[in-house]
Each structure stands twice: as C-alpha cells, then as structure tokens.
Design a protein around this motif. Structure first.
Motif, mmCIF file in Angstrom:
data_model
loop_
_atom_site.group_PDB
_atom_site.id
_atom_site.type_symbol
_atom_site.label_atom_id
_atom_site.label_comp_id
_atom_site.label_asym_id
_atom_site.label_seq_id
_atom_site.Cartn_x
_atom_site.Cartn_y
_atom_site.Cartn_z
ATOM 1 N N PHE A 133 0.871 -1.178 0.000
ATOM 2 C CA PHE A 133 0.000 0.000 0.000
ATOM 3 C C PHE A 133 0.903 1.222 0.000
ATOM 4 O O PHE A 133 1.707 1.405 0.916
ATOM 5 C CB PHE A 133 -0.897 -0.017 1.236
ATOM 6 C CG PHE A 133 -1.932 1.071 1.244
ATOM 7 C CD1 PHE A 133 -3.094 0.949 0.512
ATOM 8 C CD2 PHE A 133 -1.746 2.218 1.992
ATOM 9 C CE1 PHE A 133 -4.056 1.937 0.517
ATOM 10 C CE2 PHE A 133 -2.692 3.223 2.007
ATOM 11 C CZ PHE A 133 -3.855 3.086 1.268
ATOM 12 N N VAL A 134 0.805 2.046 -1.033
ATOM 13 C CA VAL A 134 1.716 3.173 -1.211
ATOM 14 C C VAL A 134 0.984 4.491 -1.014
ATOM 15 O O VAL A 134 -0.118 4.688 -1.540
ATOM 16 C CB VAL A 134 2.352 3.132 -2.614
ATOM 17 C CG1 VAL A 134 3.260 4.343 -2.827
ATOM 18 C CG2 VAL A 134 3.151 1.835 -2.795
ATOM 19 N N ILE A 135 1.588 5.386 -0.262
ATOM 20 C CA ILE A 135 1.056 6.724 -0.032
ATOM 21 C C ILE A 135 2.005 7.724 -0.677
ATOM 22 O O ILE A 135 3.200 7.724 -0.390
ATOM 23 C CB ILE A 135 0.944 7.028 1.475
ATOM 24 C CG1 ILE A 135 0.035 6.008 2.152
ATOM 25 C CG2 ILE A 135 0.443 8.448 1.710
ATOM 26 C CD1 ILE A 135 0.219 5.945 3.646
ATOM 27 N N ALA A 136 1.494 8.555 -1.580
ATOM 28 C CA ALA A 136 2.318 9.596 -2.203
ATOM 29 C C ALA A 136 2.137 10.883 -1.415
ATOM 30 O O ALA A 136 1.021 11.340 -1.199
ATOM 31 C CB ALA A 136 1.914 9.803 -3.657
ATOM 32 N N LYS A 137 3.236 11.467 -0.953
ATOM 33 C CA LYS A 137 3.177 12.690 -0.154
ATOM 34 C C LYS A 137 3.918 13.804 -0.871
ATOM 35 O O LYS A 137 5.077 13.632 -1.261
ATOM 36 C CB LYS A 137 3.775 12.430 1.236
ATOM 37 C CG LYS A 137 3.866 13.657 2.143
ATOM 38 C CD LYS A 137 5.244 14.256 2.119
ATOM 39 C CE LYS A 137 5.321 15.491 2.994
ATOM 40 N NZ LYS A 137 6.641 16.172 2.867
ATOM 41 N N PHE A 138 3.266 14.913 -1.083
ATOM 42 C CA PHE A 138 3.936 16.082 -1.643
ATOM 43 C C PHE A 138 3.185 17.333 -1.213
ATOM 44 O O PHE A 138 2.041 17.265 -0.777
ATOM 45 C CB PHE A 138 4.006 16.010 -3.177
ATOM 46 C CG PHE A 138 2.667 15.975 -3.856
ATOM 47 C CD1 PHE A 138 2.038 17.141 -4.262
ATOM 48 C CD2 PHE A 138 2.028 14.767 -4.098
ATOM 49 C CE1 PHE A 138 0.806 17.106 -4.885
ATOM 50 C CE2 PHE A 138 0.785 14.716 -4.710
ATOM 51 C CZ PHE A 138 0.170 15.892 -5.106
ATOM 52 N N ALA A 139 3.849 18.476 -1.328
ATOM 53 C CA ALA A 139 3.222 19.759 -1.036
ATOM 54 C C ALA A 139 3.310 20.615 -2.289
ATOM 55 O O ALA A 139 4.300 20.554 -3.028
ATOM 56 C CB ALA A 139 3.926 20.443 0.129
ATOM 57 N N ALA A 140 2.283 21.390 -2.553
ATOM 58 C CA ALA A 140 2.263 22.238 -3.742
ATOM 59 C C ALA A 140 1.779 23.638 -3.391
ATOM 60 O O ALA A 140 0.968 23.820 -2.479
ATOM 61 C CB ALA A 140 1.362 21.628 -4.811
ATOM 62 N N THR A 141 2.277 24.607 -4.129
ATOM 63 C CA THR A 141 1.811 25.987 -3.963
ATOM 64 C C THR A 141 0.459 26.146 -4.650
ATOM 65 O O THR A 141 0.005 25.247 -5.372
ATOM 66 C CB THR A 141 2.828 26.960 -4.576
ATOM 67 O OG1 THR A 141 3.023 26.604 -5.958
ATOM 68 C CG2 THR A 141 4.158 26.892 -3.860
ATOM 69 N N LEU A 142 -0.187 27.294 -4.462
ATOM 70 C CA LEU A 142 -1.503 27.520 -5.045
ATOM 71 C C LEU A 142 -1.486 27.449 -6.570
ATOM 72 O O LEU A 142 -2.502 27.132 -7.197
ATOM 73 C CB LEU A 142 -2.050 28.887 -4.599
ATOM 74 C CG LEU A 142 -2.505 28.972 -3.135
ATOM 75 C CD1 LEU A 142 -2.888 30.402 -2.786
ATOM 76 C CD2 LEU A 142 -3.678 28.037 -2.886
#
Length: 212
Positions: free
Chosen positions: A86-95
C-alpha cells in the motif's frame, strides 16, 4: 470472557502462524458470540475461522463495521488481494501547482502542521522512499522525527538510484532507519561496495527500457 460477545475487525484466524489460532483462543475463552467486521481474504483463512467458531456452537455475525474496518486495514487488504504494498504519495504544492522554485532555492512549501503530520505518519509506515534527485538536491534524512528528535520507531529508508549517484556523505546513510539503495547494473560496482560498507543494503534490480 466466558459468556461474552467479542467484536473483531478481522476474521479470527484458524491456522498456526507466528501465533496460535485466534479462533481457538476465542473458543477456549468460552465466548458465546463473535461479531466479525471483515472475512480475512488471506487464503489460509478465508472463512475457515468463522466456520471453526460456528462448529464450536458460537454465534458468528459478519459485517458489523465493515466499511470502517476496511479503511483501517486497507494496506493489509490490498496486499492480500494484489500482492502489492500500500503506497502513499506525499507532496506539497503551492496555489499555482508548483512543488519547488525553478531556481532550486525554495525550502518549505508545506507548513509546520503538515510537516509534523508527515513525521508522525512515518512512524507508522514500514518504509519511506524517494528518488536520487531528491537526495542530491535536498539531502534529506528520511527519518521520523518529533520536535526535531528522532522517533523510537523508524521506517526503512529506500532510495531509487539507477546509476549510482548517491554520495557517501548523504544524510540518508547516517543515523536512523536502515537505508536500502535500489539500483541497476548501470551503477559502478565500486560504488555499490562503498555504499554497502557505509551500512546500507544495496539491491541490484533489472532496469526498464529507459534504464531506470
């Protein structure tokens, strides 16, 4: 527990694994009923636990809390159904949909609360993985930390590095969870020996058409 009713998220097992059968423990405890949220899809169980309980004249009810339990056990259920993690992709992005500045000088896109959540989640994950470009650009530790202090439970740290570009001084090779470098035959054998000597496990895997 004699005369009681037990509520369980997953069907009690009926086989001997690392522990004795759960179904046998419930029978020995003298319960009169078992509410099972989910039948265990594992081929070694798959209804046999419920059958064993019923054979012992214990009333078995299937389906109470099924949706909640399926969410709780989603990683286990996927692995049993597909043989995949089970894979969780984590990232943050600007508006405007960016994850970094083109100049490469940005640092945090995520806020403090999001970063704290991510580190808390890492303590419950078996492994955390990134590509070698992330290692070269950000030099992350890939550890689980709370308030800057290393958590007691650490995930396996995996780096996908096809050509052997991880530097010996990279933080991912430092203190924390065990490092695993996944590479191909395109990486130098001397580099692989040095990485292994630094304490990492090196796994040489087949490359795809693009050499990754």
């Amino acid at each position: 527990a004699r005369g009681a009713t037990a509520y369980v998220t997953l069907e009690p097992c009926s086989h001997v694994g690392r522990t004795p059968p759960c179904a046998d423990a419930l029978i020995a405890a003298g319960v009169v009923g078992v509410h099972v949220a989910l039948i265990d899809p594992d081929a070694s169980v798959a209804g046999s636990g419920a059958k064993k309980l019923r054979a012992a004249r214990i009333e078995v009810t299937i389906g109470d809390g099924e949706a909640e339990s399926a969410k709780l056990l989603e990683a286990y259920l996927k692995h049993r159904a597909m043989g995949l993690p089970f894979v969780i992709a984590k990232f943050a992005a600007t508006l405007d949909g960016k994850i970094a500045a083109s100049s490469g000088d940005s640092r945090w896109v995520a806020g403090a609360e999001a970063r704290a959540w991510a580190h808390s989640f890492r303590t419950r994950a078996d492994a955390i993985m990134c590509g070698v470009n992330n290692i070269l650009l950000d030099d992350p530790q890939l550890t689980a930390r709370r308030g800057g202090v290393a958590a007691e439970r650490q995930p396996l740290r995996i780096v996908a590095d096809s050509r052997g570009r991880t530097l010996l001084g990279a933080k991912v090779l430092g203190p924390g969870g065990k490092p695993l470098i996944a590479t191909t035959d395109a990486s130098p054998s001397a580099w692989r020996d040095e990485i292994a000597a630094a304490g990492a496990e090196v796994s040489v895997l087949a490359a795809d058409a693009n050499g990754h």
